[in-house]
Design an enzyme around this catalytic site. Sequence first.
Site, short mmCIF file in Angstrom:
data_model
loop_
_atom_site.label_atom_id
_atom_site.label_comp_id
_atom_site.label_asym_id
_atom_site.label_seq_id
_atom_site.Cartn_x
_atom_site.Cartn_y
_atom_site.Cartn_z
NE ARG A 1 0.10 0.86 6.21
CZ ARG A 1 -0.20 0.64 4.92
NH1 ARG A 1 0.36 -0.35 4.27
NH2 ARG A 1 -1.03 1.43 4.30
NE ARG B 1 2.06 2.20 0.21
CZ ARG B 1 0.89 2.75 0.47
NH1 ARG B 1 0.14 3.20 -0.51
NH2 ARG B 1 0.46 2.86 1.72
NE ARG C 1 -1.17 -0.39 -1.72
CZ ARG C 1 -1.77 0.55 -1.02
NH1 ARG C 1 -2.49 1.46 -1.61
NH2 ARG C 1 -1.65 0.60 0.30
NE ARG D 1 -2.99 7.02 8.82
CZ ARG D 1 -3.09 6.97 7.48
NH1 ARG D 1 -3.30 8.08 6.80
NH2 ARG D 1 -2.97 5.84 6.84
#
Length: 205
Positions: A144, A133, A127, A88
Amino acid sequence: MNLILFGPPAAGKGTQAKRLVTEHGFIQLSTGDMLRAARSAGTELGQRVAAIMDSGQLVSDEIVIELIEDQLDTHKDAPGFIFDGFPRTVPQAEALDKTLAKRDQEIDCVIRLRVDEEALLDRVTKRFEEQGREDDNPETFKKRIDAYNAQTAPLLPIYAERKKLTEVDGMGSIEKVAAEIDAALAKQSGDEKKGFLSKLLGGNN
Ligand code: B4P
């Protein structure tokens, strides 16, 4: 074959990697899954990375590189891996090249899943509602995405220059994306065979 599944958070890397494991017998190395497992187990590492992950930032290169190297050592005889969510950053990509070179291996294919930001947000919102989460809440998700654009996307031209990059439309259904990935992999192995034959025949193939 060593494959990188590349894309922004929630692009479907984990979803597709798990399918490739089931259908094609790849070994999946997901740094996100490893970090979440460390958190669930309450290890010292898990405690160290929890706040960073929940804030939407990347954990340190040293930590994820060590996790990947441990796994490569564990699966010494594996014919290849799917790197899911790794590398990443540029230092992670360099470390991966070095560690694979020590094993006489390299990255053969990078599949980039292209998904627009609105669709990504819809996926994580769903999600978040289903699984809760922490890093899927909309504010953290924005961070993010920023981390992806600033630290991860710069790897794309590097792999493109090496002719390893294949773009896949990640906006379709899971099945449609899967079919596109399979087609890209079939083409890649065909090209590898051609390259091998070409070398064998002195470059005339
Ligand atoms: P990850 O675990 O890698 O992130 P992810 O959101 O799970 O992405 P993925 O693309 O795998 O999405 P998924 O298939 O689940 O990273 C989490 C955190 O860990 C990072 O923010 C960072 O802090 C840390 N971290 C991990 N690796 C690191 C590294 N190398 N360096 C530093 N830090 C690191 O799909 C998402 C959702 O979409 C799912 O609900 C799925 O069902 C759905 N979906 C998938 N495909 C779909 C499709 N085609 N259509 C509709 N929905 C779809």
